[in-house]
Design an enzyme around this catalytic site. Structure first.
Site, PDB file in Angstrom:
ATOM      1  N   ASP A  94      75.763  78.076 -10.214  1.00 14.93           N
ATOM      2  CA  ASP A  94      75.260  77.567  -8.921  1.00 14.93           C
ATOM      3  C   ASP A  94      74.311  76.255  -9.144  1.00 14.93           C
ATOM      4  OD1 ASP A  94      74.386  76.614  -6.546  1.00 14.93           O
ATOM      5  OD2 ASP A  94      73.969  78.714  -6.016  1.00 14.93           O
TER       6      ASP A  94
ATOM      7  N   GLY B  68      80.346  72.308   0.947  1.00 10.84           N
ATOM      8  CA  GLY B  68      80.411  72.481  -0.482  1.00 10.84           C
ATOM      9  C   GLY B  68      79.033  72.411  -1.188  1.00 10.84           C
ATOM     10  N   VAL B  69      78.956  71.633  -2.097  1.00 10.29           N
ATOM     11  CA  VAL B  69      77.765  71.613  -2.977  1.00 10.29           C
ATOM     12  C   VAL B  69      76.671  70.717  -2.379  1.00 10.29           C
ATOM     13  CG1 VAL B  69      78.097  69.283  -4.114  1.00 10.29           C
ATOM     14  CG2 VAL B  69      76.969  71.399  -5.280  1.00 10.29           C
ATOM     15  N   ASP B  70      77.032  69.842  -1.403  1.00  8.22           N
ATOM     16  CA  ASP B  70      75.945  69.266  -0.420  1.00  8.22           C
ATOM     17  C   ASP B  70      75.396  70.303   0.273  1.00  8.22           C
ATOM     18  OD1 ASP B  70      74.757  67.064   0.520  1.00  8.22           O
ATOM     19  OD2 ASP B  70      76.508  66.222   1.751  1.00  8.22           O
TER      20      ASP B  70
ATOM     21  N   SER C 206      83.780  65.110  -6.054  1.00  9.30           N
ATOM     22  CA  SER C 206      85.073  64.740  -5.537  1.00  9.30           C
ATOM     23  C   SER C 206      86.249  65.882  -5.591  1.00  9.30           C
ATOM     24  CB  SER C 206      85.831  63.572  -6.100  1.00  9.30           C
ATOM     25  OG  SER C 206      84.895  62.348  -5.323  1.00  9.30           O
TER      26      SER C 206
ATOM     27  N   GLY D  40      86.206  68.904  -4.851  1.00  8.57           N
ATOM     28  CA  GLY D  40      86.641  70.285  -3.853  1.00  8.57           C
ATOM     29  C   GLY D  40      86.977  69.410  -2.454  1.00  8.57           C
TER      30      GLY D  40
END
Ligand code: AR6
Length: 339
Positions: free
Chosen positions: A9, A31-33, A116, A118
């Site tokens: 992660d 998502g990761v954001d 990009s 995801g």
């Protein structure tokens, strides 16, 4: 310095900088954001609000707030629209701009997610190739430890064809020598033969004992001659023979410059097996030369190890791209080369 592919992660990465796959508002998302904003806390959002957004392909930097890194670099990847709308160039720009900012802020290490790949829908294998190619080009000119963080294994898939080619190569090579022996019987000559679980004689042809050629006695002088050249000496000799520079070799091997200096400076240095193989790959050695080099470091290639078989597969296919080999090793849950 090398590229390191890790499964993690990204919010847990203790690098100088981590990269956020953001959107142009820079005000958070999924998502990761979302994960980065949740872990960093509201302070990150407040700082982002002052940045005035960010264009696709560009990057902006903030502090890390409650994250263990020092900086967060926010970049906006392209949305996948079929590949004809400049997506690749924009994605390359995301990596380049993020790395440029990291260098400007004197970061020695950085972690990227697969930008990009995801919610924005960029095909994962292509996104990974853009990441590796762009980062590799940057590392030819800069010193930085770059992690590519993949969150789940499905985010990291080699092509189905390569996967199945390697899988059948492993099958052909591994199964033959890796049957379970559970009992033995004596044949008419009184020799011992192993039986498989299913009762069939094993596919591996076990020679009759009396036909085994005993190795001829090796004199002490021969033995000493064999160990005359150390791993380090062989490595440096091969680099010269191939007309490479040291830097070309350790970069191609995905090995850290400091580690290379240690090996160069210590004639008796004992590298790890993955490092030794990484150099053999960088030098594009044949299988026999690779085995020879490994022997200098006290290792061998065996058909009882998936890792070894995968290495053998790539060498036999003349593919010496350490990153492609690492992708395959990753797909088969094996240790990666270099670093
Ligand atoms: N650590 C590492 N990688 C992760 C994590 C994590 N915690 N979470 C997801 N990934 P995405 P994008 C992987 O969708 O495609 C947001 O809403 C994930 O598996 O986060 O660039 C933004 O605000 C995938 O491989 O980013 C934008 O609106 C990769 O990170 C939009 O999504 C990127 O997936 C950006 O979409």
């Amino acid at each position: 310095m090398p590229i390191k592919i890790v499964r993690n992660d990204i919010t847990k990465m203790e690098c100088d900088a981590i990269v956020n796959a953001a959107n142009s508002s820079l005000l958070g998302g999924g998502g990761v954001d979302g994960a980065i904003h949740r872990a960093a806390g509201r302070g990150l959002l407040l700082e982002c609000m002052k940045l005035g957004g960010c264009k696709t392909g560009q990057a902006k930097i903030t502090g890390s707030h409650r994250l263990p890194c020092r900086y967060v670099i926010h970049t906006v990847g392209p949305k996948w629209q079929g590949g004809q709308s400049g997506e690749k160039e924009l994605l390359e720009s995301c990596y380049r701009e993020s790395l440029r900012l990291a260098a400007e802020y004197h970061c020695e290490s950085i972690a990227f997610p697969l930008i990009s790949s995801g919610i924005y829908g960029y095909p994962k294998d292509r996104a990974l190739k853009v990441a590796v190619d762009t980062i590799t080009a940057f590392l030819l000119e800069h010193e930085m430890l770059v992690h590519i963080v993949v969150f789940d294994k499905s985010a990291f898939q080699i092509s189905e064809k390569l996967f199945s080619d390697i899988a059948s190569y492993i099958d052909d090579t591994y199964v033959d020598t890796h049957v379970t022996f559970n009992r033995s019987r004596r044949d008419e000559c009184g020799n011992s033969h192993m039986l498989r679980d299913d009762g069939d004689t094993c596919k591996m042809q076990m020679p009759c004992f009396q036909t085994i050629a005993m190795p001829k006695a090796v004199s002490l002088a021969d033995m000493v001659n064999q160990i005359d050249e150390s791993f380090s000496q062989m490595l440096l000799r091969k680099i010269d023979e191939k007309g490479m520079t040291d830097a070309e070799c350790y970069k191609k091997a995905n090995v850290d410059r400091k580690l290379f200096s240690k090996i160069r400076g210590d004639v008796h240095y004992h590298p790890s097996k993955t490092t030794a193989i990484a150099f053999a790959i960088a030098l594009e050695l044949s299988l026999d030369e690779t085995k020879d080099m490994l022997m200098k470091a006290g290792f061998a290639l065996s058909h009882s190890s998936k890792f070894d078989i995968i290495i053998e597969y790539f060498i036999n296919n003349g593919n010496y791209n350490v990153f492609e080999i690492n992708e395959a090793l990753f797909a088969f849950d094996q240790s990666l080369l270099g670093v």
